[in-house]
Write a protein that holds these residues in place. Structure first.
Motif, PDB file in Angstrom:
ATOM      1  N   ASN A 142       0.765  -1.370   0.107  1.00 57.91           N
ATOM      2  CA  ASN A 142      -0.207  -0.015   0.073  1.00 57.91           C
ATOM      3  C   ASN A 142       0.860   1.170   0.070  1.00 57.91           C
ATOM      4  O   ASN A 142       0.565   2.403  -0.564  1.00 57.91           O
ATOM      5  N   ALA A 143       2.030   1.120   0.893  1.00 61.04           N
ATOM      6  CA  ALA A 143       2.865   2.307   0.837  1.00 61.04           C
ATOM      7  C   ALA A 143       3.304   2.801  -0.578  1.00 61.04           C
ATOM      8  O   ALA A 143       3.592   4.031  -0.779  1.00 61.04           O
ATOM      9  N   ILE A 144       4.109   1.720  -1.228  1.00 60.05           N
ATOM     10  CA  ILE A 144       4.388   2.138  -2.528  1.00 60.05           C
ATOM     11  C   ILE A 144       3.629   2.422  -3.421  1.00 60.05           C
ATOM     12  O   ILE A 144       3.788   3.264  -4.323  1.00 60.05           O
ATOM     13  N   ILE A 145       2.176   1.846  -3.496  1.00 65.62           N
ATOM     14  CA  ILE A 145       1.331   2.499  -4.379  1.00 65.62           C
ATOM     15  C   ILE A 145       0.737   3.767  -3.917  1.00 65.62           C
ATOM     16  O   ILE A 145       0.869   4.906  -4.813  1.00 65.62           O
ATOM     17  N   ALA A 146       0.707   4.267  -2.812  1.00 64.57           N
ATOM     18  CA  ALA A 146       0.413   5.358  -2.296  1.00 64.57           C
ATOM     19  C   ALA A 146       1.667   6.335  -2.568  1.00 64.57           C
ATOM     20  O   ALA A 146       1.317   7.599  -3.137  1.00 64.57           O
ATOM     21  N   ALA A 147       2.622   5.965  -2.846  1.00 68.87           N
ATOM     22  CA  ALA A 147       3.803   7.099  -3.106  1.00 68.87           C
ATOM     23  C   ALA A 147       3.863   6.958  -4.772  1.00 68.87           C
ATOM     24  O   ALA A 147       3.919   8.357  -5.140  1.00 68.87           O
ATOM     25  N   ALA A 148       3.415   5.998  -5.468  1.00 71.63           N
ATOM     26  CA  ALA A 148       3.564   6.199  -6.969  1.00 71.63           C
ATOM     27  C   ALA A 148       2.220   7.129  -7.248  1.00 71.63           C
ATOM     28  O   ALA A 148       2.502   7.841  -8.161  1.00 71.63           O
ATOM     29  N   GLN A 149       1.332   6.772  -6.682  1.00 70.76           N
ATOM     30  CA  GLN A 149      -0.053   7.732  -6.886  1.00 70.76           C
ATOM     31  C   GLN A 149       0.360   9.270  -6.609  1.00 70.76           C
ATOM     32  O   GLN A 149       0.051   9.955  -7.447  1.00 70.76           O
ATOM     33  N   ARG A 150       0.970   9.692  -5.585  1.00 66.47           N
ATOM     34  CA  ARG A 150       1.315  10.866  -5.133  1.00 66.47           C
ATOM     35  C   ARG A 150       2.280  11.385  -6.072  1.00 66.47           C
ATOM     36  O   ARG A 150       2.067  12.497  -6.537  1.00 66.47           O
ATOM     37  N   ALA A 151       3.140  10.575  -6.430  1.00 68.04           N
ATOM     38  CA  ALA A 151       4.248  11.128  -7.482  1.00 68.04           C
ATOM     39  C   ALA A 151       3.377  11.460  -8.765  1.00 68.04           C
ATOM     40  O   ALA A 151       3.963  12.543  -9.500  1.00 68.04           O
ATOM     41  N   VAL A 152       2.670  10.700  -9.129  1.00 70.10           N
ATOM     42  CA  VAL A 152       2.169  10.840 -10.440  1.00 70.10           C
ATOM     43  C   VAL A 152       1.225  12.147 -10.274  1.00 70.10           C
ATOM     44  O   VAL A 152       1.238  13.042 -11.484  1.00 70.10           O
TER      45      VAL A 152
END
Ligand code: ZN
Length: 304
Positions: A142-152
């Motif tokens: 979840n943390a990696i997905i949250a980070a990727a979504q925030r980056a995008v």
């Protein structure tokens, strides 16, 4: 109860416990055995001042040293279902989680942050080996997905600091599912044309090496970090042969084309700024207008 147990014993105990305090101020380097003063060690980003051995650093300390003047905002990570398998070995899984939370003071094995590094806006994720060996469970996914979504969403590059013993066995197949999930998250960044830089720290192993930790546009490692899928001991037992010197260590992997760079922790910040600004098509960073990270870490500690 008499005066001996009420008065004399507490006095003796307090004398002994007082003696323990100075010992905590020193850390012994596991490589060369030098006793290092804790403040000096923190100012040197947990790198031994005598032999340059890179010791573990918590995600929070790493971010304080990484971001400009030590300032960053945590990105919220969606909470997964706790212990869906009701897993139990010698201890119940929720009890292991609670113990790890108490030791590290963190919610889980990964911290997501946004901020600026050398005035370059980035999203960063760091894995905490001291939290159940940094194992990859649903929260880490979840943390990696949250980070990727925030980056995008913010059009920022993503920097990943990996450290893990592999998948979290207490979550069974649900932890293995994080390998495809995080791979899709990395793909999201690539489709948005945003850089994904991985910094592999000691040790990065198992399912983590088999997914997001090896998918970076640029693969950097800290000196002497162990990076592997199966560890050297397992391989040695399986093939019954002696492995070459430095096998699966950062420098060996660099020589054999698995990595792009092996970078000293103290040079990492500047190198990341250069690489990220280049990949993001930004002008070179202005040097020398911000205090070095070591000073900030020291002053942050004094405040604490
Ligand atoms: Zn040392």
């Amino acid at each position: 109860m008499n005066w001996i147990s009420n008065y004399v014993r507490p006095k003796i105990n307090s004398l002994f416990s007082r003696r323990e305090v100075p010992e905590n101020l020193w850390t012994k380097c596991p490589e060369c055995g030098t006793m290092l003063f804790h403040r000096e060690l923190a100012a040197n980003l947990n790198v031994c001042t005598s032999c340059d051995h890179h010791m573990a650093i918590s995600p929070r300390d790493r971010f304080i040293g990484l971001f400009d003047v030590g300032v960053f905002v945590e990105v919220k990570v969606p909470e997964p279902v706790v212990d869906p398998l009701h897993f139990r070995d010698q201890k119940k899984y929720p009890d292991r989680l609670k113990a790890a939370q108490k030791v590290t003071g963190e919610r889980e094995a990964m911290l997501v942050a946004e901020g600026e590094v050398g005035r370059t806006p980035i999203i960063a994720v760091a894995q905490d080996f001291s939290f159940m060996a940094g194992s990859m469970g649903m929260y880490v996914g979840n943390a990696i997905i949250a980070a990727a979504q925030r980056a995008v969403a913010t059009k920022r590059p993503l920097v990943m600091f990996s450290a893990a013993g592999g998948a979290r066995m207490q979550e069974g197949i649900l932890s293995l599912m994080q390998m495809p999930r995080t791979t899709v998250a990395v793909q999201m960044l690539k489709e948005a044309g945003l850089p994904y830089v991985v910094v592999l720290t000691h040790p990065t192993t198992g399912g983590v090496t088999a997914s997001y930790a090896m998918l970076g546009d640029v693969q950097i490692a800290e000196p002497n970090a162990l990076i592997c899928f199966a560890g050297p001991r397992v391989i040695e037992q399986t093939i019954r042969e002696k492995l070459p010197e430095g096998f699966q260590r950062a420098e060996y992997l660099l020589d054999h084309g698995m990595l792009d760079r092996v970078t000293h922790r103290k040079a990492l910040r500047e190198e990341l700024v250069t690489i990220l600004r280049m990949l993001m098509n930004q002008s070179p960073a202005v040097k020398g207008d911000l205090p070095p990270p070591g000073d900030i870490l020291e002053s942050a500690e004094v405040k604490a």
